[in-house]
Scaffold this motif. Structure first.
Motif, PDB file in Angstrom:
ATOM      1  N   THR A 114      68.441  71.651  56.050  1.00 32.87           N
ATOM      2  CA  THR A 114      69.354  72.792  56.074  1.00 32.87           C
ATOM      3  C   THR A 114      70.400  72.509  57.150  1.00 32.87           C
ATOM      4  O   THR A 114      70.297  71.513  57.864  1.00 32.87           O
ATOM      5  CB  THR A 114      68.605  74.095  56.416  1.00 32.87           C
ATOM      6  N   PHE A 115      71.353  73.402  57.303  1.00 36.52           N
ATOM      7  CA  PHE A 115      72.362  73.159  58.333  1.00 36.52           C
ATOM      8  C   PHE A 115      71.787  73.320  59.733  1.00 36.52           C
ATOM      9  O   PHE A 115      72.354  72.844  60.692  1.00 36.52           O
ATOM     10  CB  PHE A 115      73.601  74.051  58.129  1.00 36.52           C
ATOM     11  N   TRP A 116      70.626  73.990  59.879  1.00 37.80           N
ATOM     12  CA  TRP A 116      70.042  74.160  61.203  1.00 37.80           C
ATOM     13  C   TRP A 116      68.846  73.248  61.459  1.00 37.80           C
ATOM     14  O   TRP A 116      68.376  73.149  62.582  1.00 37.80           O
ATOM     15  CB  TRP A 116      69.628  75.613  61.451  1.00 37.80           C
ATOM     16  N   SER A 117      68.342  72.598  60.428  1.00 37.75           N
ATOM     17  CA  SER A 117      67.147  71.777  60.614  1.00 37.75           C
ATOM     18  C   SER A 117      67.107  70.623  59.620  1.00 37.75           C
ATOM     19  O   SER A 117      67.534  70.765  58.475  1.00 37.75           O
ATOM     20  CB  SER A 117      65.900  72.653  60.411  1.00 37.75           C
ATOM     21  N   GLN A 118      66.560  69.509  60.073  1.00 37.97           N
ATOM     22  CA  GLN A 118      66.367  68.368  59.180  1.00 37.97           C
ATOM     23  C   GLN A 118      65.262  68.639  58.166  1.00 37.97           C
ATOM     24  O   GLN A 118      65.182  67.968  57.142  1.00 37.97           O
ATOM     25  CB  GLN A 118      66.000  67.120  59.982  1.00 37.97           C
ATOM     26  N   TYR A 119      64.408  69.642  58.456  1.00 36.90           N
ATOM     27  CA  TYR A 119      63.239  69.888  57.609  1.00 36.90           C
ATOM     28  C   TYR A 119      62.823  71.341  57.779  1.00 36.90           C
ATOM     29  O   TYR A 119      62.398  71.765  58.856  1.00 36.90           O
ATOM     30  CB  TYR A 119      62.123  68.958  58.064  1.00 36.90           C
ATOM     31  N   TYR A 120      62.959  72.134  56.722  1.00 41.37           N
ATOM     32  CA  TYR A 120      62.625  73.549  56.780  1.00 41.37           C
ATOM     33  C   TYR A 120      62.108  73.989  55.416  1.00 41.37           C
ATOM     34  O   TYR A 120      62.643  73.590  54.380  1.00 41.37           O
ATOM     35  CB  TYR A 120      63.867  74.382  57.142  1.00 41.37           C
ATOM     36  N   GLY A 121      61.088  74.823  55.415  1.00 39.13           N
ATOM     37  CA  GLY A 121      60.568  75.390  54.182  1.00 39.13           C
ATOM     38  C   GLY A 121      60.012  76.776  54.433  1.00 39.13           C
ATOM     39  O   GLY A 121      59.681  77.136  55.566  1.00 39.13           O
ATOM     40  N   TYR A 122      59.904  77.552  53.358  1.00 35.13           N
ATOM     41  CA  TYR A 122      59.432  78.935  53.447  1.00 35.13           C
ATOM     42  C   TYR A 122      58.480  79.166  52.277  1.00 35.13           C
ATOM     43  O   TYR A 122      58.841  78.935  51.128  1.00 35.13           O
ATOM     44  CB  TYR A 122      60.635  79.865  53.345  1.00 35.13           C
ATOM     45  N   VAL A 123      57.279  79.623  52.580  1.00 33.37           N
ATOM     46  CA  VAL A 123      56.264  79.806  51.550  1.00 33.37           C
ATOM     47  C   VAL A 123      55.471  81.081  51.829  1.00 33.37           C
ATOM     48  O   VAL A 123      55.257  81.450  52.980  1.00 33.37           O
ATOM     49  CB  VAL A 123      55.328  78.567  51.487  1.00 33.37           C
ATOM     50  N   THR A 124      55.080  81.757  50.745  1.00 35.54           N
ATOM     51  CA  THR A 124      54.157  82.889  50.852  1.00 35.54           C
ATOM     52  C   THR A 124      52.814  82.394  50.344  1.00 35.54           C
ATOM     53  O   THR A 124      52.712  81.902  49.218  1.00 35.54           O
ATOM     54  CB  THR A 124      54.649  84.076  49.999  1.00 35.54           C
ATOM     55  N   ASP A 125      51.786  82.489  51.191  1.00 35.48           N
ATOM     56  CA  ASP A 125      50.487  81.952  50.793  1.00 35.48           C
ATOM     57  C   ASP A 125      49.771  82.892  49.819  1.00 35.48           C
ATOM     58  O   ASP A 125      50.260  83.979  49.501  1.00 35.48           O
ATOM     59  CB  ASP A 125      49.620  81.604  52.018  1.00 35.48           C
ATOM     60  N   LYS A 126      48.614  82.479  49.341  1.00 32.66           N
ATOM     61  CA  LYS A 126      47.887  83.247  48.317  1.00 32.66           C
ATOM     62  C   LYS A 126      47.408  84.606  48.821  1.00 32.66           C
ATOM     63  O   LYS A 126      47.015  85.456  48.033  1.00 32.66           O
ATOM     64  CB  LYS A 126      46.713  82.428  47.775  1.00 32.66           C
ATOM     65  N   PHE A 127      47.479  84.827  50.125  1.00 35.37           N
ATOM     66  CA  PHE A 127      47.083  86.115  50.685  1.00 35.37           C
ATOM     67  C   PHE A 127      48.285  87.017  50.962  1.00 35.37           C
ATOM     68  O   PHE A 127      48.137  88.109  51.506  1.00 35.37           O
ATOM     69  CB  PHE A 127      46.283  85.904  51.972  1.00 35.37           C
ATOM     70  N   GLY A 128      49.496  86.528  50.628  1.00 30.34           N
ATOM     71  CA  GLY A 128      50.701  87.306  50.840  1.00 30.34           C
ATOM     72  C   GLY A 128      51.336  87.133  52.209  1.00 30.34           C
ATOM     73  O   GLY A 128      52.290  87.833  52.551  1.00 30.34           O
ATOM     74  N   ILE A 129      50.817  86.194  53.000  1.00 31.37           N
ATOM     75  CA  ILE A 129      51.379  85.930  54.325  1.00 31.37           C
ATOM     76  C   ILE A 129      52.553  84.970  54.178  1.00 31.37           C
ATOM     77  O   ILE A 129      52.442  83.936  53.520  1.00 31.37           O
ATOM     78  CB  ILE A 129      50.327  85.335  55.288  1.00 31.37           C
ATOM     79  N   GLN A 130      53.690  85.324  54.804  1.00 36.69           N
ATOM     80  CA  GLN A 130      54.885  84.489  54.731  1.00 36.69           C
ATOM     81  C   GLN A 130      54.907  83.518  55.906  1.00 36.69           C
ATOM     82  O   GLN A 130      54.685  83.912  57.051  1.00 36.69           O
ATOM     83  CB  GLN A 130      56.135  85.363  54.749  1.00 36.69           C
ATOM     84  N   TRP A 131      55.168  82.245  55.579  1.00 39.59           N
ATOM     85  CA  TRP A 131      55.206  81.174  56.574  1.00 39.59           C
ATOM     86  C   TRP A 131      56.531  80.450  56.504  1.00 39.59           C
ATOM     87  O   TRP A 131      56.981  80.065  55.426  1.00 39.59           O
ATOM     88  CB  TRP A 131      54.100  80.155  56.308  1.00 39.59           C
ATOM     89  N   GLN A 132      57.151  80.248  57.664  1.00 38.24           N
ATOM     90  CA  GLN A 132      58.334  79.408  57.779  1.00 38.24           C
ATOM     91  C   GLN A 132      57.914  78.165  58.556  1.00 38.24           C
ATOM     92  O   GLN A 132      57.271  78.278  59.602  1.00 38.24           O
ATOM     93  CB  GLN A 132      59.446  80.128  58.529  1.00 38.24           C
ATOM     94  N   LEU A 133      58.262  76.998  58.043  1.00 38.26           N
ATOM     95  CA  LEU A 133      57.934  75.744  58.719  1.00 38.26           C
ATOM     96  C   LEU A 133      59.250  75.073  59.079  1.00 38.26           C
ATOM     97  O   LEU A 133      60.110  74.872  58.214  1.00 38.26           O
ATOM     98  CB  LEU A 133      57.082  74.849  57.820  1.00 38.26           C
ATOM     99  N   ASN A 134      59.402  74.731  60.346  1.00 35.75           N
ATOM    100  CA  ASN A 134      60.686  74.264  60.842  1.00 35.75           C
ATOM    101  C   ASN A 134      60.503  73.072  61.773  1.00 35.75           C
ATOM    102  O   ASN A 134      59.690  73.120  62.696  1.00 35.75           O
ATOM    103  CB  ASN A 134      61.387  75.403  61.589  1.00 35.75           C
ATOM    104  N   PHE A 135      61.270  72.026  61.513  1.00 35.16           N
ATOM    105  CA  PHE A 135      61.288  70.851  62.378  1.00 35.16           C
ATOM    106  C   PHE A 135      61.978  71.224  63.686  1.00 35.16           C
ATOM    107  O   PHE A 135      63.060  71.813  63.684  1.00 35.16           O
ATOM    108  CB  PHE A 135      62.022  69.701  61.678  1.00 35.16           C
ATOM    109  N   ASP A 136      61.367  70.912  64.815  1.00 38.72           N
ATOM    110  CA  ASP A 136      61.870  71.288  66.141  1.00 38.72           C
ATOM    111  C   ASP A 136      62.973  70.345  66.586  1.00 38.72           C
ATOM    112  O   ASP A 136      62.719  69.305  67.159  1.00 38.72           O
ATOM    113  CB  ASP A 136      60.724  71.260  67.148  1.00 38.72           C
ATOM    114  N   GLN A 137      64.210  70.725  66.281  1.00 40.05           N
ATOM    115  CA  GLN A 137      65.346  69.923  66.721  1.00 40.05           C
ATOM    116  C   GLN A 137      66.457  70.769  67.284  1.00 40.05           C
ATOM    117  O   GLN A 137      67.303  70.287  67.996  1.00 40.05           O
ATOM    118  CB  GLN A 137      65.919  69.119  65.562  1.00 40.05           C
ATOM    119  N   LEU A 138      66.466  72.072  66.959  1.00 36.95           N
ATOM    120  CA  LEU A 138      67.578  72.942  67.328  1.00 36.95           C
ATOM    121  C   LEU A 138      67.543  73.264  68.814  1.00 36.95           C
ATOM    122  O   LEU A 138      66.585  73.815  69.321  1.00 36.95           O
ATOM    123  CB  LEU A 138      67.519  74.241  66.529  1.00 36.95           C
TER     124      LEU A 138
END
Length: 145
Positions: A114-138
């Motif tokens: 993305t424009f803010w990260s080399q590696y970013y994703g967003y997922v809602t797990d099977k329990f309905g919990i939302q997770w953002q995963l972000n590469f630490d570069q900013l």
């Protein structure tokens, strides 16, 4: 690697962050508005939307709590507006976690650059919990006021 809290607001993020900064004695945050991101001709924003908060954070008692407004058209439900964010310098670990969290869940945004990260994703797990995963570069200095 750390896990942080990310709270979304329905247009009143600036007010909420100022309130929390006062309550917890935190420094006034730097704020990135939607007007600060690269324009996308396929996704034009109104002047009101451009003024919404895309990202900001506060340090509250040793934890980094992040905040954003949602854009119109994105579902907002008070109480379901919090996600957990994993920040890591290890892309392989982010991929492993993302792949496991998406099993029987729903991918909101595949891991990608993305424009803010080399590696970013967003997922809602099977329990309905939302997770953002972000590469630490900013660097914090990239946030504008």
């Amino acid at each position: 690697m750390s896990i942080n809290i990310y709270i979304n607001f329905n247009g009143n993020c600036r007010e909420a962050v100022a309130f929390y900064a006062k309550v917890f004695g935190a420094e006034q945050p730097q704020i990135m508005s939607f007007s600060d991101i690269p324009e996308d001709p396929q996704f034009a924003l109104s002047e009101k939307e451009k003024n919404l908060v895309m990202h900001t954070y506060l340090h509250i008692h040793g934890s980094k709590v992040m905040f954003s407004d949602v854009l119109p058209g994105i579902p907002y439900v008070a109480g379901n507006n919090i996600s957990l964010t994993i920040i890591s310098k290890d892309k392989a670990e982010l991929k492993r976690l993302f792949d496991q969290l998406k099993e029987e869940g729903h991918v909101e945004l595949e891991l990608q650059e993305t424009f803010w990260s080399q590696y970013y994703g967003y997922v809602t797990d099977k329990f309905g919990i939302q997770w953002q995963l972000n590469f630490d570069q900013l660097s914090d200095s990239k946030l504008s006021t």
